[in-house]
Design an enzyme around this catalytic site. Structure first.
Site, mmCIF file in Angstrom:
data_model
loop_
_atom_site.group_PDB
_atom_site.id
_atom_site.type_symbol
_atom_site.label_atom_id
_atom_site.label_comp_id
_atom_site.label_asym_id
_atom_site.label_seq_id
_atom_site.Cartn_x
_atom_site.Cartn_y
_atom_site.Cartn_z
ATOM 1 N N HIS A 8 0.840 -1.209 0.000
ATOM 2 C CA HIS A 8 0.000 0.000 0.000
ATOM 3 C C HIS A 8 0.872 1.255 0.000
ATOM 4 O O HIS A 8 0.614 2.215 -0.728
ATOM 5 C CB HIS A 8 -0.885 0.052 1.256
ATOM 6 C CG HIS A 8 -1.955 -0.997 1.323
ATOM 7 N ND1 HIS A 8 -2.149 -1.788 2.418
ATOM 8 C CD2 HIS A 8 -2.902 -1.373 0.416
ATOM 9 C CE1 HIS A 8 -3.170 -2.609 2.197
ATOM 10 N NE2 HIS A 8 -3.643 -2.387 0.997
ATOM 11 N N LYS A 66 -18.675 -6.065 7.734
ATOM 12 C CA LYS A 66 -17.508 -6.939 7.558
ATOM 13 C C LYS A 66 -16.706 -6.965 8.848
ATOM 14 O O LYS A 66 -16.679 -5.988 9.585
ATOM 15 C CB LYS A 66 -16.600 -6.382 6.447
ATOM 16 C CG LYS A 66 -16.923 -6.873 5.074
ATOM 17 C CD LYS A 66 -15.671 -6.756 4.205
ATOM 18 C CE LYS A 66 -15.962 -6.639 2.738
ATOM 19 N NZ LYS A 66 -14.804 -6.124 1.995
ATOM 20 N N ARG A 101 -1.761 -6.108 -8.070
ATOM 21 C CA ARG A 101 -0.625 -7.021 -7.851
ATOM 22 C C ARG A 101 -0.424 -7.948 -9.041
ATOM 23 O O ARG A 101 0.685 -8.399 -9.290
ATOM 24 C CB ARG A 101 -0.871 -7.858 -6.591
ATOM 25 C CG ARG A 101 -0.632 -7.078 -5.324
ATOM 26 C CD ARG A 101 -1.220 -7.787 -4.149
ATOM 27 N NE ARG A 101 -2.676 -7.741 -4.220
ATOM 28 C CZ ARG A 101 -3.478 -7.733 -3.154
ATOM 29 N NH1 ARG A 101 -2.954 -7.795 -1.941
ATOM 30 N NH2 ARG A 101 -4.778 -7.678 -3.298
ATOM 31 N N SER A 122 -2.853 -8.162 2.926
ATOM 32 C CA SER A 122 -3.116 -7.960 4.356
ATOM 33 C C SER A 122 -3.567 -9.256 5.036
ATOM 34 O O SER A 122 -3.125 -9.577 6.141
ATOM 35 C CB SER A 122 -4.178 -6.886 4.564
ATOM 36 O OG SER A 122 -3.732 -5.648 4.059
#
Ligand code: ADP
Length: 168
Positions: A17, A41, A90, A128
């Site tokens: 990030h 979430k 990515r 993450s």
């Protein structure tokens, strides 16, 4: 002013990030990190914890700010005067998802453009969720996250004993 938003959950922020953010801070006049607040979430770090970590991490970048937001990102863009949503990718897995998200955001507000920035090779497998698993299993995450994130993860998974209270 040419301003970009970098939205995400940042649970927690990683060196991947930060790489995107540092490159963005050189490309745009201003960059605002927008932490998605989604009560449905489950996150390891609360929105306030993620905000405070990110505030620390953006300190060396004077044109970068950070906010919490619980609405549509195109609405935040409209309100804040940003014309660009910036997302890091990515690889092809990310690309497919990011592509669909950008088409969706464009249909919501065609004035806001999405720009996808390919990650630096060094960070192409940093995620993450995987970093949280490694930290929980006491693996070395020193090259994956900034030191304050490594500390925050250690505090979450292996809380130090609270100092004894007055009645202890
Ligand atoms: P989200 O849950 O919205 O995908 P994340 O916090 O996981 O939010 O990611 C925010 C943005 O950063 C996304 O655009 C994501 O693709 C990008 N990103 C995540 N990890 C990396 C990385 N290692 N390198 C480059 N970009 C990354």
């Amino acid at each position: 002013m040419f301003k970009a938003l970098m939205p995400g959950t940042f649970d927690p922020p990683t060196n991947g990030h930060l790489n995107i953010l540092m490159r963005a801070s050189r490309m745009f006049d201003a960059v605002e990190v927008v932490i998605a607040v989604n009560p449905s979430k489950h996150f390891l770090f609360s929105p306030e914890e993620r905000l405070s970590i990110l505030k620390e991490l953006i300190r060396p970048m004077p044109n970068v700010t950070v906010s919490l937001w619980d609405g549509l990102i195109v609405d935040f863009a409209e309100r804040s005067g940003a014309r660009v949503i910036l997302r890091g990718v990515r690889g092809m897995g990310d690309f497919e998802y990011e592509f669909e998200l950008s088409v969706m955001n464009r249909s919501l507000n065609p004035k806001i453009e999405t720009i996808l920035l390919p990650t630096d090779q060094k960070y192409s497998v940093l995620r993450s969720s995987v970093i949280k698993d490694i930290a929980r299993l006491k693996g070395n995450i020193g090259s994956m996250v900034p030191p304050i994130v490594a500390e925050a993860l250690a505090d979450k998974y292996f809380p130090r004993n609270e100092p004894p209270g007055p009645n202890a």
